[in-house]
Design a protein around this motif. Structure first.
Motif, PDB file in Angstrom:
ATOM      1  N   VAL A 188      -6.703   3.225  -2.632  1.00 27.96           N
ATOM      2  CA  VAL A 188      -5.294   3.579  -2.833  1.00 27.96           C
ATOM      3  C   VAL A 188      -5.045   4.127  -4.237  1.00 27.96           C
ATOM      4  O   VAL A 188      -4.195   5.006  -4.431  1.00 27.96           O
ATOM      5  CB  VAL A 188      -4.393   2.356  -2.551  1.00 27.96           C
ATOM      6  CG1 VAL A 188      -2.943   2.654  -2.899  1.00 27.96           C
ATOM      7  CG2 VAL A 188      -4.500   1.949  -1.088  1.00 27.96           C
ATOM      8  N   ARG A 229       0.662   4.030  -2.858  1.00 31.79           N
ATOM      9  CA  ARG A 229       0.269   5.395  -2.482  1.00 31.79           C
ATOM     10  C   ARG A 229       1.327   6.402  -2.915  1.00 31.79           C
ATOM     11  O   ARG A 229       0.988   7.493  -3.398  1.00 31.79           O
ATOM     12  CB  ARG A 229       0.052   5.490  -0.969  1.00 31.79           C
ATOM     13  CG  ARG A 229      -1.248   4.874  -0.480  1.00 31.79           C
ATOM     14  CD  ARG A 229      -1.576   5.336   0.927  1.00 31.79           C
ATOM     15  NE  ARG A 229      -2.790   4.699   1.419  1.00 31.79           N
ATOM     16  CZ  ARG A 229      -2.808   3.618   2.181  1.00 31.79           C
ATOM     17  NH1 ARG A 229      -1.654   3.057   2.565  1.00 31.79           N
ATOM     18  NH2 ARG A 229      -3.942   3.097   2.584  1.00 31.79           N
ATOM     19  N   GLU A 236       0.553   9.412  -5.356  1.00 32.47           N
ATOM     20  CA  GLU A 236       0.789  10.778  -4.887  1.00 32.47           C
ATOM     21  C   GLU A 236       1.686  11.531  -5.868  1.00 32.47           C
ATOM     22  O   GLU A 236       1.479  12.718  -6.140  1.00 32.47           O
ATOM     23  CB  GLU A 236       1.418  10.754  -3.500  1.00 32.47           C
ATOM     24  CG  GLU A 236       1.648  12.151  -2.922  1.00 32.47           C
ATOM     25  CD  GLU A 236       2.232  12.128  -1.523  1.00 32.47           C
ATOM     26  OE1 GLU A 236       2.448  13.232  -0.963  1.00 32.47           O
ATOM     27  OE2 GLU A 236       2.487  11.034  -0.999  1.00 32.47           O
ATOM     28  N   ALA A 243       0.820  -1.206   0.000  1.00 33.48           N
ATOM     29  CA  ALA A 243       0.000   0.000   0.000  1.00 33.48           C
ATOM     30  C   ALA A 243       0.856   1.259   0.000  1.00 33.48           C
ATOM     31  O   ALA A 243       0.557   2.241  -0.698  1.00 33.48           O
ATOM     32  CB  ALA A 243      -0.928  -0.011   1.210  1.00 33.48           C
ATOM     33  N   LYS A 244       1.940   1.238   0.770  1.00 31.08           N
ATOM     34  CA  LYS A 244       2.815   2.415   0.840  1.00 31.08           C
ATOM     35  C   LYS A 244       3.434   2.719  -0.514  1.00 31.08           C
ATOM     36  O   LYS A 244       3.501   3.879  -0.938  1.00 31.08           O
ATOM     37  CB  LYS A 244       3.907   2.171   1.886  1.00 31.08           C
ATOM     38  CG  LYS A 244       4.869   3.338   2.056  1.00 31.08           C
ATOM     39  CD  LYS A 244       5.919   3.023   3.111  1.00 31.08           C
ATOM     40  CE  LYS A 244       6.903   4.178   3.279  1.00 31.08           C
ATOM     41  NZ  LYS A 244       7.940   3.877   4.292  1.00 31.08           N
TER      42      LYS A 244
END
Length: 250
Positions: free
Chosen positions: A60, A23, A27, A19-20
Motif C-alpha cells: 500500500v 491508498r 495516490e 487500506a483505502k
C-alpha cells in the motif's frame, strides 16, 4: 528549495477502511506533477505489528518518491525489520539515516516495546549525535521520530508522549543545521517548537483526534473516523526557513 511529504499513523490492520485511506494518500502523492525529495512516514505503520500487516503496508505504501519510514508504538521491531526493511528480525531500536546532496533525514526510534509512551534510548541519542557530527554544517538535517517530545494540550496524548526529552534537547539545541523535528502519534496536525527548533506533528491518516475544546463532554468521541486523511508538505527554502502546508485527501 527542498520539498517533501510527511504522513503518519496509517494503522494498517487488514481492514478495507485503513487500506483505502492510505491508498488515497499515496495516490495523491504518486500523481503529483513534481518529484518530491522524500515521503516520510513517522510511525504506527500497522496496528498490531503482525507480519501480514507489514506485507500489506509494503504494497500500500508503494511510492515513486523516496520513502522513509520509522516505527511507532503500534509497530513491532522484528516484523517491521523483516517486512519493510528486508533485514533479519531484531529487537534493537530501528534507527536509519537517509543522506542526499540536499539534506539529511535522521530517523530515530522513539518506541518502547510493549508500551504506548515513548523514549529515545541512550544508544539512539549516541547514534543521532554521530549523524549530526558527520554532517557538514551547511547541510540541513531533519530529525524524525514517532512520539512528540512536548505536551500538545491533549491530555490523553500527552500522557503517552516522548519522555526524557531533555536528553534529546541537549543533542539538537546547539546544532544550527537541524532544520526541524518531525513526528506523528497525536493524530492531529500541530506546529510548535522544541529546543529552539520547529517541531511539526503530522496529521493521522487513519483518523483524527478531537481536541478537548471540540468535545462537548467526556462522553463525546475522542477519535473522529470521518474526517478525511491528511498529510503535511514541508518546504525548506534557501534561507533555511521551514514552512509547512497541511492537506486533506479526498
Amino acid at each position: 528549495m527542498i520539498v517533501f511529504a510527511h504522513l503518519s499513523d496509517t494503522h494498517l490492520d487488514g481492514s478495507r477502511r485503513a487500506a483505502k485511506r492510505t491508498r488515497a494518500t499515496m495516490e495523491h502523492l504518486n500523481t503529483l506533477p513534481f518529484d518530491l525529495d522524500a515521503v516520510l512516514v513517522t510511525g504506527d505503520i500497522v496496528d498490531r505489528g503482525l507480519p501480514a500487516e507489514y506485507d500489506e503496508a509494503r504494497a500500500v505504501l508503494a511510492s515513486r518518491h523516496p520513502l522513509l519510514i520509522l516505527p511507532g508504538n503500534h509497530d513491532v521491531r522484528g516484523p517491521f525489520r523483516k517486512g519493510l526493511l528486508d533485514e533479519p528480525a531484531d529487537d534493537a531500536p530501528i534507527n536509519r539515516v537517509h543522506r542526499t546532496e540536499r539534506a539529511v533525514y535522521a530517523l530515530c526510534d522513539s518506541s518502547i516495546p510493549g508500551r504506548d509512551d515513548g523514549l529515545i534510548a541512550d544508544e539512539t541519542l549516541t547514534w543521532l549525535t554521530g549523524v549530526l557530527d558527520e554532517t557538514p554544517s551547511s547541510v540541513p538535517v531533519f530529525v524524525a521520530f514517532h512520539h512528540p517530545p512536548v505536551e500538545l494540550g491533549i491530555p490523553t496524548i500527552d500522557a503517552i508522549r516522548q519522555f526524557g526529552a531533555e536528553r534529546l534537547a541537549a543533542v539538537v539545541a546547539d546544532r544550527p543545521n537541524v532544520a526541524g523535528l518531525l513526528c506523528g502519534h497525536a493524530h492531529t496536525p500541530a506546529a510548535t517548537t522544541f529546543a529552539g527548533k520547529p517541531l511539526i506533528v503530522a496529521p493521522g491518516v487513519v483518523s483524527t483526534v478531537n481536541l478537548p475544546w471540540e468535545r462537548a463532554d467526556e462522553d463525546a468521541p475522542f477519535v473522529d473516523v470521518d474526517i478525511p486523511p491528511a498529510l503535511a508538505f514541508h518546504i525548506l527554502d534557501d534561507a533555511g526557513r521551514l514552512t509547512t502546508h497541511f492537506r486533506t485527501v479526498v
